[in-house]
Design an enzyme around this catalytic site. Structure first.
Site, PDB file in Angstrom:
ATOM      1  N   CYS A 149     -15.247   4.022 -27.142  1.00 54.39           N
ATOM      2  CA  CYS A 149     -16.457   4.546 -27.214  1.00 54.39           C
ATOM      3  C   CYS A 149     -17.071   4.914 -25.783  1.00 54.39           C
ATOM      4  O   CYS A 149     -17.907   4.358 -25.385  1.00 54.39           O
ATOM      5  CB  CYS A 149     -17.305   3.675 -27.946  1.00 54.39           C
ATOM      6  SG  CYS A 149     -16.631   3.503 -29.831  1.00 54.39           S
TER       7      CYS A 149
ATOM      8  N   PRO B  80       4.976  -4.830  -0.866  1.00 54.07           N
ATOM      9  CA  PRO B  80       4.784  -3.640  -1.953  1.00 54.07           C
ATOM     10  C   PRO B  80       4.677  -4.311  -3.450  1.00 54.07           C
ATOM     11  O   PRO B  80       5.245  -5.187  -3.747  1.00 54.07           O
ATOM     12  CB  PRO B  80       6.205  -2.872  -1.734  1.00 54.07           C
ATOM     13  CG  PRO B  80       7.218  -4.252  -1.363  1.00 54.07           C
ATOM     14  CD  PRO B  80       6.184  -5.149  -0.549  1.00 54.07           C
TER      15      PRO B  80
ATOM     16  N   GLY C 276       0.667  -1.265   0.063  1.00 54.75           N
ATOM     17  CA  GLY C 276       0.059   0.048   0.025  1.00 54.75           C
ATOM     18  C   GLY C 276       0.852   1.231   0.091  1.00 54.75           C
ATOM     19  O   GLY C 276       0.420   2.380  -0.032  1.00 54.75           O
TER      20      GLY C 276
HETATM   21  N1  LLP Z   1      -0.933  -6.893  -0.224  1.00 53.92           N
HETATM   22  C1  LLP Z   1      -2.378  -7.156  -0.174  1.00 53.92           C
HETATM   23  C2  LLP Z   1      -2.970  -8.101   0.502  1.00 53.92           C
HETATM   24  C3  LLP Z   1      -2.823  -6.436  -1.276  1.00 53.92           C
HETATM   25  O1  LLP Z   1      -4.502  -6.739  -1.367  1.00 53.92           O
HETATM   26  C4  LLP Z   1      -2.453  -5.621  -2.110  1.00 53.92           C
HETATM   27  C5  LLP Z   1      -3.081  -4.800  -3.092  1.00 53.92           C
HETATM   28  C6  LLP Z   1      -1.156  -5.407  -2.003  1.00 53.92           C
HETATM   29  C7  LLP Z   1      -0.268  -6.275  -0.962  1.00 53.92           C
HETATM   30  C8  LLP Z   1      -0.245  -4.547  -2.804  1.00 53.92           C
HETATM   31  O2  LLP Z   1      -0.647  -3.220  -2.572  1.00 53.92           O
HETATM   32  P1  LLP Z   1       0.365  -2.106  -3.135  1.00 53.92           P
HETATM   33  O3  LLP Z   1       1.572  -1.796  -2.566  1.00 53.92           O
HETATM   34  O4  LLP Z   1       0.364  -2.270  -4.702  1.00 53.92           O
HETATM   35  O5  LLP Z   1      -0.636  -0.798  -3.247  1.00 53.92           O
HETATM   36  N2  LLP Z   1      -6.168  -1.696  -8.428  1.00 53.92           N
HETATM   37  C9  LLP Z   1      -5.668  -0.675  -7.501  1.00 53.92           C
HETATM   38  C10 LLP Z   1      -4.981  -1.101  -6.234  1.00 53.92           C
HETATM   39  C11 LLP Z   1      -5.662  -2.374  -5.886  1.00 53.92           C
HETATM   40  C12 LLP Z   1      -4.637  -2.875  -4.694  1.00 53.92           C
HETATM   41  C13 LLP Z   1      -5.315  -4.245  -4.073  1.00 53.92           C
HETATM   42  N3  LLP Z   1      -4.477  -4.890  -3.253  1.00 53.92           N
HETATM   43  C14 LLP Z   1      -4.754   0.460  -8.265  1.00 53.92           C
HETATM   44  O6  LLP Z   1      -4.900   0.522  -9.252  1.00 53.92           O
HETATM   45  O7  LLP Z   1      -4.497   1.423  -7.359  1.00 53.92           O
END
Ligand code: LLP
Length: 463
Positions: free
Chosen positions: A391, A321, A278
């Site tokens: 579209c 990450p 996150g």
């Molecule tokens: N761990 C878990 C359990 C998760 O659900 C996620 C993301 C991550 C790690 C990785 O998170 P990151 O470090 O990449 O933020 N489609 C959305 C993001 C959805 C993320 C879902 N889970 C976007 O495009 O921002």
């Protein structure tokens, strides 16, 4: 974020419309290293290069739209995360951000583990040779078949997301005659400061088991009773694109409190906690992400402090990450098709891709930057909206940005920081062909995910 509706400086229109745009950079030809991959620069002719190759050459060879991924940058980010967390912690790259066999090999070589959340991601990880014990399997509704494949392959951990899944995984492990290492995903009640759709630790949503009302404690109780499960710890993921460490602090504190309760009730000190992913990245020059070493230090200190207070041994920490590793490493290259000035409003710049290769703007109101990359220009800045060829009027790639006023059909423009959740969320809307991902390193470019073809589309359509 500080936004200016009427930034100073020369414009193509006297009055600018209301919007969420930042003032144009003093020099539109400059490339802010915060949002571009590490080897991106302009050469003597003003053409942007990545890994030593001009984007004009890349466009000729691979076509547009296409994602170009800076392999050195990817590896450097893996290295930085690995180094920051050290030998007493694990870094699991979140494959959902972008996964391919080449990526799996790089992760393996750089000493990272991998988080997968579907049978498809698991298959990719295993096909590319990631040792199963370095894979974590996630998801709020894993199928029996997926669980069976994960347990059968010997994944290092399954992250349990519901009471039903605790039983389901235990039965499958029993049937296969193994003791599966598991974590329980808890929702800690933190509402991360991010878009509503991507915040996951508040209670009214589908992931995890709430700490509130003793539910997580009950899940631990049940998991500890089942022979097929070896409960190794607790998992919390509080959302995405987060800059403020305060949410992680609360999350870590609550997770450690649960470990203390478990110790008091069962006499067991669970050895691991996972604080999820996150961490935010810079999509525009206004974003200021934290460096991995700052994040590692902050998380380590919080957990150590809370454990000391609770008189617990500090558990092994892991993080997941995705975006922070792959997001900044890639840009999407587009060719400008039409340039349509709307008097008193803005200029619509249509490119040869759109919401099928980047749904994030439409879905989350995400902000992106954009630059003219096939040449430099001294023309004045014009306010643009970069749109796709689909579209749908919501087919926007970059909502508000500035490009030089002499922009013309045939120019190449690039949108940086599209490495995460763009190719992985790409679609075939309007029967668009999903673009390739091309890895670039040391003057060499190679396709790691090829462009879809009309043949691919027709092959799925069985008539
Ligand atoms: N761990 C878990 C359990 C998760 O659900 C996620 C993301 C991550 C790690 C990785 O998170 P990151 O470090 O990449 O933020 N489609 C959305 C993001 C959805 C993320 C879902 N889970 C976007 O495009 O921002």
């Amino acid at each position: 974020m500080s936004r200016s509706a009427h930034p100073a400086g020369p414009r193509h229109a006297d009055v600018l419309p209301e919007g969420h745009y930042t003032a144009p950079a003093d020099d539109l030809n400059s490339l802010d290293p915060k949002v571009w991959a590490q080897t991106v620069g302009r050469d003597a002719d003003g053409v942007v290069t990545v890994g030593g190759i001009k984007v004009t050459q890349l466009a000729e060879e691979f076509g547009t739209p296409a994602y170009f991924l800076d392999e050195d940058d990817f590896r450097a980010r893996c290295h930085a995360w690995r180094g920051a967390f050290g030998a007493d912690a694990d870094v699991f790259y979140a494959g959902k951000a972008f996964l391919s066999r080449a990526v799996v090999r790089w992760l393996h070589e750089e000493g990272l583990n991998l988080d997968v959340c579907s049978g498809g991601e698991l298959a990719t990880a295993l096909a590319a040779g990631m040792p199963a014990d370095r894979i974590a399997f996630h998801g709020n509704n894993k199928t029996e078949d997926e669980i069976e494949r994960a347990v059968g392959a010997g994944v290092g951990r399954i992250v349990l997301d519901s009471f039903q899944e605790i039983v389901r995984v235990a039965h499958i492990a029993d049937r296969l005659g193994v003791r599966q290492r598991v974590q329980i995903r808890v929702t800690v009640g933190v509402e991360a400061h991010t878009h509503e759709f991507i915040a996951t630790a508040h209670e009214d949503q589908k992931f995890g088991i709430a700490l509130a009302g003793g539910q997580a404690a009950e899940a631990v109780r049940r998991a500890l009773r089942l022979d097929g499960l070896e409960l190794i710890g607790v998992h919390s993921h509080i959302g995405s694109q987060i800059f403020d460490m305060a949410g992680f602090e609360v999350s870590a504190r609550r997770v450690v409190q649960l470990l203390a309760e478990v110790r008091d009730e069962h006499g067991v000190e669970l050895p691991e906690i996972d604080l999820g992913g996150g961490l935010g990245i810079a999509y525009t020059s206004e974003d200021d992400p934290r460096e991995p070493h700052e994040i590692a230090k902050a998380l380590g200190e919080i957990v150590t402090r809370e454990c000391e207070a609770a008189n617990l041994r500090t558990p092994r920490i892991s993080v997941e990450p995705g975006r922070a590793i792959v997001g900044p490493t890639a840009f999407t290259l587009y060719e400008v098709g039409t340039v349509k000035p709307l008097e008193g409003l803005r200029t619509y710049v249509s490119v040869d891709g759109g919401m099928s290769d980047n749904i994030r703007t439409a879905l989350y109101d995400a902000e992106y930057s954009v630059a003219l990359v096939s040449r430099t220009s001294d023309a004045e800045p014009m306010l643009v909206r970069v749109v796709g060829k689909h579209c749908e009027s919501g087919d926007i790639v970059v909502k508000d940005a500035f490009l030089p006023a002499d922009l013309a059909p045939g120019d190449l423009i690039a949108v940086p920081a599209t490495g995460a959740y763009c190719r992985s969320m790409a679609s075939n809307y309007n029967h668009a062909l999903r673009p390739p991902v091309v890895a670039v390193r040391d003057g060499q470019a190679r396709v790691i995910v090829r462009r879809e073809t009309e043949e691919d589309l027709l092959r799925l359509d069985v008539g």
